[in-house]
Design an enzyme around this catalytic site. Structure first.
Site: not given
Length: 300
Positions: A75, A191
């Site tokens: 990511d 996140a």
């Protein structure tokens, strides 16, 4: 099946310091080129692994020349390339060669089959929000950055709590004593914000979430704001406070500095395989439904 634009020039991007990345990138490049697509490599990727004669381009050159960028990595690699290509509206395809892979959603084992079909026009497209932030010191802007996931104001590991004054659209919201404050996009809600007990926002939801990090007052809870909000965070107390953008760039802050955050005018186009399901991604990555009473379809 959803048929979109068929691409001609394809940029390949990899996390260049990852062991074992060269072979899958070379394999994917050969697979794509064999099907008639022009292949280019991002310059740092080409320098680190060798590009086997393919052109090496800077992100700006990719934005001007390539129709799509295929990112092989985790990511973090996708976040960095998304910020750099956002001004050019270059779509991204993410192949997971990392660990979690919330936004690199194609397994590396499937890339040779899936990516050529997507490049030929079989894909689903969505737009992801970016944040833009600037630091103001003594009335003058001193730093500007984009963030795909989040803008995080926090203290260093050995200092006391940070004291922050937060305003939204010019209206005072609260003073907060905490380890910091996360300003996250819907993409970034899974996140750092999630680990700080923030809510998950669907990527297509138009919102910005503020999530306190270990606040002194338990009544300081996360709040979701409209995505046209203008957020100002002033440092009114504490030592060794800094701000980071997607955990990839950092700036030290001083007393009375203000971080101004708003939605960027840029968005990042993501391309997914046909049949992509955000909910399936959540189930897999967050280990939901580990012991189901009955199996659910992947696209439920």
């Amino acid at each position: 099946m959803k048929i979109g634009h068929q691409f001609h020039t394809v940029a390949l991007v990899g996390r260049s310091n990852t062991p074992g990345i060269a072979e899958p990138l070379a394999s994917l490049a050969a697979c794509i080129a064999k099907r008639g697509f022009e292949v280019v490599f991002e310059a740092d990727t080409a320098q680190a692994i060798g590009s086997a004669g393919y052109p090496a381009l800077t992100p700006a050159e990719i934005g001007a020349r390539a129709g799509v960028a295929v990112v092989l990595g985790g990511d973090g690699t996708m976040l960095g390339m998304g910020r750099q290509l956002a001004p050019y509206k270059t779509p991204l395809i993410g192949i997971n060669h990392g660990r979690l892979g919330f936004i690199t959603d194609i397994p590396a084992s499937d890339m040779r089959e899936v990516v050529p079909m997507m490049l030929a026009g079989s894909y689903e497209r969505e737009e992801r929000t970016l944040l833009e932030a600037r630091i103001v010191r003594n009335g003058e802007p001193i730093y500007h950055a984009l963030a795909f996931n989040d803008v995080v104001v926090n203290r260093s590991g050995f200092s006391g709590m940070a004291e922050l004054r937060v305003s939204v659209d010019g209206r005072f919201m609260y003073n907060q004593r905490s380890d910091g404050l996360i300003v996250a996009t819907p993409t970034g809600s899974t996140a750092y914000a999630l680990s700080s007990q923030g809510p998950i926002l669907h990527p297509q939801l138009q919102g910005i979430v503020l999530v306190p990090i270990a606040p002194h007052a338990l009544s300081n809870r996360p709040i979701v704001l409209p995505d046209d909000s203008k957020i100002a965070i002033q440092i009114i107390g504490g030592r060794d406070v800094n701000v980071n953008f997607d955990m990839q760039s950092f700036t030290a802050l001083e007393l009375n500095d203000t971080i101004e955050v708003r939605r960027s005018k840029h968005t990042v186009p993501f391309l997914h395989p046909v049949g992509y399901s955000y909910y399936a991604t959540l189930r897999k990555k967050l280990h939901w439904n580990e012991h189901p009473s009955s199996e659910e379809d992947d696209d439920a």
